[in-house]
Motif scaffolding. Structure first.
Motif, PDB file in Angstrom:
ATOM      1  N   ALA A  41     -21.732  28.595  59.791  1.00 52.84           N
ATOM      2  CA  ALA A  41     -20.769  28.221  60.821  1.00 52.84           C
ATOM      3  C   ALA A  41     -21.518  27.525  61.949  1.00 52.84           C
ATOM      4  O   ALA A  41     -22.285  28.156  62.687  1.00 52.84           O
ATOM      5  CB  ALA A  41     -20.033  29.446  61.353  1.00 52.84           C
ATOM      6  N   ARG A  42     -21.316  26.224  62.087  1.00 52.96           N
ATOM      7  CA  ARG A  42     -21.989  25.424  63.109  1.00 52.96           C
ATOM      8  C   ARG A  42     -21.045  25.256  64.298  1.00 52.96           C
ATOM      9  O   ARG A  42     -19.991  24.642  64.174  1.00 52.96           O
ATOM     10  CB  ARG A  42     -22.420  24.074  62.530  1.00 52.96           C
ATOM     11  CG  ARG A  42     -23.378  24.209  61.357  1.00 52.96           C
ATOM     12  CD  ARG A  42     -23.734  22.868  60.739  1.00 52.96           C
ATOM     13  NE  ARG A  42     -24.547  22.065  61.649  1.00 52.96           N
ATOM     14  CZ  ARG A  42     -24.189  20.883  62.119  1.00 52.96           C
ATOM     15  NH1 ARG A  42     -22.998  20.374  61.817  1.00 52.96           N
ATOM     16  NH2 ARG A  42     -24.982  20.199  62.917  1.00 52.96           N
ATOM     17  N   HIS A  43     -21.427  25.815  65.439  1.00 55.33           N
ATOM     18  CA  HIS A  43     -20.596  25.788  66.633  1.00 55.33           C
ATOM     19  C   HIS A  43     -21.401  25.227  67.798  1.00 55.33           C
ATOM     20  O   HIS A  43     -22.630  25.201  67.763  1.00 55.33           O
ATOM     21  CB  HIS A  43     -20.112  27.201  66.981  1.00 55.33           C
ATOM     22  CG  HIS A  43     -21.232  28.144  67.274  1.00 55.33           C
ATOM     23  ND1 HIS A  43     -21.683  28.392  68.550  1.00 55.33           N
ATOM     24  CD2 HIS A  43     -22.030  28.881  66.442  1.00 55.33           C
ATOM     25  CE1 HIS A  43     -22.698  29.252  68.504  1.00 55.33           C
ATOM     26  NE2 HIS A  43     -22.926  29.572  67.231  1.00 55.33           N
ATOM     27  N   ARG A  44     -20.742  24.749  68.827  1.00 54.58           N
ATOM     28  CA  ARG A  44     -21.442  24.231  70.006  1.00 54.58           C
ATOM     29  C   ARG A  44     -21.227  25.166  71.189  1.00 54.58           C
ATOM     30  O   ARG A  44     -20.096  25.520  71.507  1.00 54.58           O
ATOM     31  CB  ARG A  44     -20.952  22.828  70.365  1.00 54.58           C
ATOM     32  CG  ARG A  44     -21.676  22.239  71.585  1.00 54.58           C
ATOM     33  CD  ARG A  44     -21.364  20.769  71.761  1.00 54.58           C
ATOM     34  NE  ARG A  44     -21.980  19.968  70.716  1.00 54.58           N
ATOM     35  CZ  ARG A  44     -23.257  19.588  70.705  1.00 54.58           C
ATOM     36  NH1 ARG A  44     -24.060  19.945  71.702  1.00 54.58           N
ATOM     37  NH2 ARG A  44     -23.742  18.861  69.727  1.00 54.58           N
ATOM     38  N   GLY A  45     -22.324  25.566  71.818  1.00 51.35           N
ATOM     39  CA  GLY A  45     -22.228  26.427  72.977  1.00 51.35           C
ATOM     40  C   GLY A  45     -22.045  27.884  72.596  1.00 51.35           C
ATOM     41  O   GLY A  45     -22.055  28.256  71.413  1.00 51.35           O
ATOM     42  N   ALA A  56     -17.662  24.153  62.358  1.00 43.30           N
ATOM     43  CA  ALA A  56     -17.645  23.553  61.028  1.00 43.30           C
ATOM     44  C   ALA A  56     -18.262  24.571  60.082  1.00 43.30           C
ATOM     45  O   ALA A  56     -19.414  24.981  60.262  1.00 43.30           O
ATOM     46  CB  ALA A  56     -18.443  22.256  61.021  1.00 43.30           C
ATOM     47  N   ILE A  57     -17.508  24.995  59.066  1.00 42.15           N
ATOM     48  CA  ILE A  57     -17.929  26.104  58.209  1.00 42.15           C
ATOM     49  C   ILE A  57     -18.077  25.621  56.776  1.00 42.15           C
ATOM     50  O   ILE A  57     -17.183  24.970  56.225  1.00 42.15           O
ATOM     51  CB  ILE A  57     -16.921  27.270  58.289  1.00 42.15           C
ATOM     52  CG1 ILE A  57     -16.821  27.766  59.737  1.00 42.15           C
ATOM     53  CG2 ILE A  57     -17.337  28.409  57.363  1.00 42.15           C
ATOM     54  CD1 ILE A  57     -15.764  28.834  59.949  1.00 42.15           C
ATOM     55  N   ARG A  58     -19.225  25.969  56.176  1.00 40.57           N
ATOM     56  CA  ARG A  58     -19.489  25.607  54.773  1.00 40.57           C
ATOM     57  C   ARG A  58     -20.053  26.813  54.045  1.00 40.57           C
ATOM     58  O   ARG A  58     -20.793  27.615  54.623  1.00 40.57           O
ATOM     59  CB  ARG A  58     -20.476  24.448  54.678  1.00 40.57           C
ATOM     60  CG  ARG A  58     -19.969  23.152  55.282  1.00 40.57           C
ATOM     61  CD  ARG A  58     -21.031  22.067  55.256  1.00 40.57           C
ATOM     62  NE  ARG A  58     -21.411  21.697  53.893  1.00 40.57           N
ATOM     63  CZ  ARG A  58     -22.356  20.811  53.603  1.00 40.57           C
ATOM     64  NH1 ARG A  58     -23.031  20.230  54.582  1.00 40.57           N
ATOM     65  NH2 ARG A  58     -22.635  20.512  52.347  1.00 40.57           N
ATOM     66  N   THR A  59     -19.712  26.944  52.770  1.00 41.85           N
ATOM     67  CA  THR A  59     -20.279  27.977  51.910  1.00 41.85           C
ATOM     68  C   THR A  59     -21.281  27.316  50.978  1.00 41.85           C
ATOM     69  O   THR A  59     -20.939  26.360  50.269  1.00 41.85           O
ATOM     70  CB  THR A  59     -19.180  28.680  51.093  1.00 41.85           C
ATOM     71  OG1 THR A  59     -18.257  29.305  51.986  1.00 41.85           O
ATOM     72  CG2 THR A  59     -19.784  29.743  50.183  1.00 41.85           C
ATOM     73  N   ILE A 119     -23.945  35.376  56.892  1.00 42.65           N
ATOM     74  CA  ILE A 119     -23.222  34.494  57.799  1.00 42.65           C
ATOM     75  C   ILE A 119     -24.242  33.908  58.771  1.00 42.65           C
ATOM     76  O   ILE A 119     -24.917  34.641  59.492  1.00 42.65           O
ATOM     77  CB  ILE A 119     -22.113  35.244  58.549  1.00 42.65           C
ATOM     78  CG1 ILE A 119     -21.070  35.773  57.551  1.00 42.65           C
ATOM     79  CG2 ILE A 119     -21.438  34.330  59.577  1.00 42.65           C
ATOM     80  CD1 ILE A 119     -19.997  36.627  58.171  1.00 42.65           C
ATOM     81  N   CYS A 120     -24.388  32.598  58.738  1.00 44.02           N
ATOM     82  CA  CYS A 120     -25.358  31.896  59.572  1.00 44.02           C
ATOM     83  C   CYS A 120     -24.618  31.232  60.723  1.00 44.02           C
ATOM     84  O   CYS A 120     -23.842  30.285  60.502  1.00 44.02           O
ATOM     85  CB  CYS A 120     -26.102  30.835  58.766  1.00 44.02           C
ATOM     86  SG  CYS A 120     -26.790  31.403  57.192  1.00 44.02           S
ATOM     87  N   LEU A 121     -24.828  31.722  61.924  1.00 41.54           N
ATOM     88  CA  LEU A 121     -24.221  31.134  63.113  1.00 41.54           C
ATOM     89  C   LEU A 121     -25.217  30.146  63.705  1.00 41.54           C
ATOM     90  O   LEU A 121     -26.296  30.537  64.164  1.00 41.54           O
ATOM     91  CB  LEU A 121     -23.877  32.223  64.126  1.00 41.54           C
ATOM     92  CG  LEU A 121     -22.978  33.364  63.620  1.00 41.54           C
ATOM     93  CD1 LEU A 121     -22.796  34.418  64.701  1.00 41.54           C
ATOM     94  CD2 LEU A 121     -21.627  32.819  63.164  1.00 41.54           C
ATOM     95  N   VAL A 122     -24.887  28.867  63.659  1.00 45.30           N
ATOM     96  CA  VAL A 122     -25.806  27.810  64.087  1.00 45.30           C
ATOM     97  C   VAL A 122     -25.241  27.120  65.316  1.00 45.30           C
ATOM     98  O   VAL A 122     -24.162  26.521  65.263  1.00 45.30           O
ATOM     99  CB  VAL A 122     -26.022  26.776  62.959  1.00 45.30           C
ATOM    100  CG1 VAL A 122     -27.022  25.710  63.412  1.00 45.30           C
ATOM    101  CG2 VAL A 122     -26.518  27.466  61.689  1.00 45.30           C
ATOM    102  N   ASP A 123     -25.961  27.212  66.413  1.00 40.31           N
ATOM    103  CA  ASP A 123     -25.581  26.511  67.635  1.00 40.31           C
ATOM    104  C   ASP A 123     -25.979  25.046  67.476  1.00 40.31           C
ATOM    105  O   ASP A 123     -27.151  24.737  67.241  1.00 40.31           O
ATOM    106  CB  ASP A 123     -26.293  27.142  68.839  1.00 40.31           C
ATOM    107  CG  ASP A 123     -25.819  26.581  70.172  1.00 40.31           C
ATOM    108  OD1 ASP A 123     -25.338  25.435  70.199  1.00 40.31           O
ATOM    109  OD2 ASP A 123     -25.943  27.282  71.180  1.00 40.31           O
ATOM    110  N   THR A 124     -25.028  24.137  67.557  1.00 41.92           N
ATOM    111  CA  THR A 124     -25.327  22.724  67.312  1.00 41.92           C
ATOM    112  C   THR A 124     -25.922  22.032  68.529  1.00 41.92           C
ATOM    113  O   THR A 124     -25.911  20.798  68.616  1.00 41.92           O
ATOM    114  CB  THR A 124     -24.063  21.973  66.849  1.00 41.92           C
ATOM    115  OG1 THR A 124     -23.034  22.117  67.844  1.00 41.92           O
ATOM    116  CG2 THR A 124     -23.566  22.507  65.530  1.00 41.92           C
TER     117      THR A 124
END
Length: 324
Positions: A41-45, A56-59, A119-124
């Motif tokens: 899950a790539r999120h900003r902030g 934006a979520i991808r498996t 679950i990978c939380l990625v700050d963009t």
């Protein structure tokens, strides 16, 4: 294994010339480790507690052990095999994905536990830093019954994912695999895998478990945690008193190589624009091990690791580009 055209494309993406294309080595790399499903899950902030955060979520297929195997196969020059354990729910998919990456998978199907999920939380933001929520599932249920000495037939190097040290059954498998490798003169490497899990395991216990291994591939944070020393160079040098060769991954600061209590090289990182740092350390380890198996020395192998790491952070997920 990726083709030459794919390798050139991969190199240009990372600002490097791509993996070297060399002849096959004298033996295979066997990786024993985790195979999991990554939900990225790539999120900003910052995450908005109690409400929605757009992402934006991808498996995607993942797992530290599986990622290392795929990057080693992508880097080329040697046959790569993988022993792992998955649930029946995703066995066929993971097997196909590994084979498509050039890896020969041997996946034990667990009928009682599902495939592990992270679950990978990625700050963009600029650093593309990630946080993991981990359900190990079947991946850490590898046990001595899943091991056989015949797995080392034709193997020139054994690599173990550090995640195997974080459950009792897989720790027993690690002990058995290490004994088998010693008996055959097969060198063994290990990536500690997780500073958080290492802290729970305990430093003294970890160092006892890696006794007799040839190569340790920690991150900077893991090296400092394992020694209690605040400076990475000091920490890596100290670790090399316990394991003959230590190569510490430092992200944008490159890598440190140490032997017998002394740092022998600082290898710079390559420039990259990070999108997702998931699996960057796995990419380093895979390329490093592939280079060792094709005759490179530790410093040159670390350079290949840095090249792979630069490619990895510019991609989403922990695996290399798909072969053409």
């Amino acid at each position: 294994m990726s083709g030459t055209a794919a390798s050139r494309a991969a190199g240009s993406e990372a600002g490097a010339s791509g993996p070297p294309r060399v002849g096959a080595g004298d033996g295979a790399l066997l990786v024993v480790g985790d195979v999991v499903t990554d939900v990225i899950a790539r999120h900003r902030g910052p995450l908005a507690s109690g409400t929605d955060t757009a992402a934006a979520i991808r498996t995607m297929p993942g797992g530290a052990g599986a990622n290392v195997a795929c990057w080693a196969a992508h880097w080329g020059g040697t046959e790569v095999r993988l022993l792992g354990r998955v649930g029946a729910d995703a066995h066929a998919w993971h097997e196909r994905e590994l084979a498509a990456s050039g890896v020969r998978p041997r996946l034990v199907v667990d009928r009682q536990a599902p495939t592990g999920t992270v679950i990978c939380l990625v700050d963009t933001g600029a650093a593309a830093e990630r946080t993991f929520l981990t359900d190990s599932g079947a991946s850490l249920r590898l046990d001595p019954d899943d091991w056989s000495d015949t797995l080392l037939d034709g193997v020139a190097r054994l690599h173990l994912s550090g995640y195997l040290l974080f459950s009792e059954p897989s720790r027993k498998l690690v002990t058995m695999a290490l004994e088998s490798a010693r008996g055959r003169g097969v060198p063994v490497s290990l990536d500690p895998a997780s500073a958080g899990f290492l802290e729970a395991l305990g430093v003294e216990r970890f160092l006892a478990l890696v006794d007799g291994m040839d190569v340790l591939l920690p991150s900077r944070d893991e090296a400092c945690l394992l020694t209690g020393l605040p400076h990475p160079a000091d920490a890596v040098a100290e670790l090399s008193r316990h394991v003959p060769l230590v190569v510490a991954k430092q992200g944008a600061d490159g890598a440190l190589v140490a032997r017998s209590g002394t740092v022998t090289a600082h290898v710079p990182a390559l420039p990259a624009v990070p999108r997702d740092t998931t699996g960057a350390g796995d990419a380093f380890s895979g390329a490093f091990l592939a280079a060792l198996l094709t005759g490179a020395g530790p410093e040159d192998a670390a350079r290949e690791g840095c090249r792979a790491g630069a490619l990895a952070v510019e991609r989403v997920g922990g695996r290399p580009p798909s072969p053409e």
